[in-house]
Design an enzyme around this catalytic site. Structure first.
Site, PDB file in Angstrom:
ATOM      1  N   GLN A  72      25.331  47.015  86.699  1.00 39.91           N
ATOM      2  CA  GLN A  72      26.112  46.212  85.904  1.00 39.91           C
ATOM      3  C   GLN A  72      25.951  46.647  84.490  1.00 39.91           C
ATOM      4  O   GLN A  72      27.275  46.381  83.739  1.00 39.91           O
ATOM      5  CB  GLN A  72      26.321  45.252  85.926  1.00 39.91           C
ATOM      6  CG  GLN A  72      27.082  44.761  87.150  1.00 39.91           C
ATOM      7  CD  GLN A  72      26.543  43.300  87.895  1.00 39.91           C
ATOM      8  OE1 GLN A  72      25.411  42.295  88.050  1.00 39.91           O
ATOM      9  NE2 GLN A  72      28.191  42.661  87.856  1.00 39.91           N
ATOM     10  N   CYS A 118      32.143  37.446  89.038  1.00 39.59           N
ATOM     11  CA  CYS A 118      31.120  39.244  89.823  1.00 39.59           C
ATOM     12  C   CYS A 118      31.839  39.370  87.734  1.00 39.59           C
ATOM     13  O   CYS A 118      32.810  39.403  87.390  1.00 39.59           O
ATOM     14  CB  CYS A 118      31.596  39.802  90.307  1.00 39.59           C
ATOM     15  SG  CYS A 118      30.464  41.824  89.931  1.00 39.59           S
ATOM     16  N   GLU A 161      22.982  40.134  94.428  1.00 40.56           N
ATOM     17  CA  GLU A 161      23.603  41.076  93.083  1.00 40.56           C
ATOM     18  C   GLU A 161      22.736  42.624  94.525  1.00 40.56           C
ATOM     19  O   GLU A 161      22.539  43.870  94.341  1.00 40.56           O
ATOM     20  CB  GLU A 161      22.668  41.172  92.297  1.00 40.56           C
ATOM     21  CG  GLU A 161      22.288  39.405  91.898  1.00 40.56           C
ATOM     22  CD  GLU A 161      23.522  40.194  91.063  1.00 40.56           C
ATOM     23  OE1 GLU A 161      23.868  41.240  90.436  1.00 40.56           O
ATOM     24  OE2 GLU A 161      24.163  38.439  90.594  1.00 40.56           O
TER      25      GLU A 161
END
Ligand code: ZN
Length: 211
Positions: A72, A118, A161
């Site tokens: 990310q 998210c 995750e």
């Protein structure tokens, strides 16, 4: 040290104060949609790995997330961090490298429907059924074995995750119509989310650092 209960932990973790805020990747970027590579043996205990974890903490704080995976922030490595409460209201703060999620026996699995979002799908949240307990096994920064158990929202975080590191996003678990609705919602809301992250980046920069 991770895994040991402490009386209190700073509201803004020291990792966050040390870290540098990085750009958060958005759904559609290649790095989010493929499996990340394992942290190699020679990488454990290196300053580069510590910096990565610090940067992930800073970026998570700015984005008001409860968890963040390395891809990310565009880093192809199997690592994630969290700052998240469980079902007993206990706060968990930590990181794990090369995590593997335990397969829960079906009999031990209780699905709960809770809103999930998210940081890489900025804006929307939507209900998604997941088991209410999770265990991940991996290593810490210096390579020590680590087992993390989660309940409540923290269990959801550990699963979310873990999905990231396998190249998955929570929207991949939704029905096609629901997924489209979430992505439309994201287009409408993402500018506001990015603006808020900018403001918080300034706030983090202004916080006093320990001497
Ligand atoms: Zn996510």
């Amino acid at each position: 040290m991770q895994g040991e209960p402490v009386e209190r932990y700073p509201e803004v973790p020291p990792e966050t104060l040390r870290g540098e805020v990085r750009r958060i990747t958005v759904i559609g970027e290649d790095v989010l949609h493929r499996r990340c590579r394992d942290v190699a043996e020679e990488e454990f205990g290196t300053p580069g790995l510590s910096r990565l974890i610090d940067d992930m903490f800073a970026t998570m704080w700015v984005a008001e997330g409860v968890g963040l995976a390395a891809n990310q922030i565009g880093v192809d490595l199997r690592a994630f961090v969290w700052d998240c409460f469980d079902e007993d209201g206990v706060r968990h703060v930590g990181h794990i490298l090369n995590p593997v999620l335990d397969d829960l026996p079906a009999a031990a699995r209780r699905l709960v429907d809770t809103a999930e979002g998210c940081l890489s799908v900025p804006g929307p949240r939507t209900d998604l059924a997941r088991p209410d307990a999770a265990v991940v096994r991996g290593r810490d920064l210096v390579g020590r074995p680590l087992v993390v158990e989660g309940s409540g929202y923290f269990a959801r975080c550990l699963q979310h995750e873990s999905d990231h590191l396998a190249g998955g996003l929570y929207v991949d678990r939704l029905a096609a119509g629901e997924r489209r609705a979430v992505l439309r919602d994201m287009e409408e809301r993402k500018a506001d989310v990015f603006a808020r992250r900018e403001v918080r980046t300034g706030e983090l920069a202004a916080l006093p650092r320990p001497a």
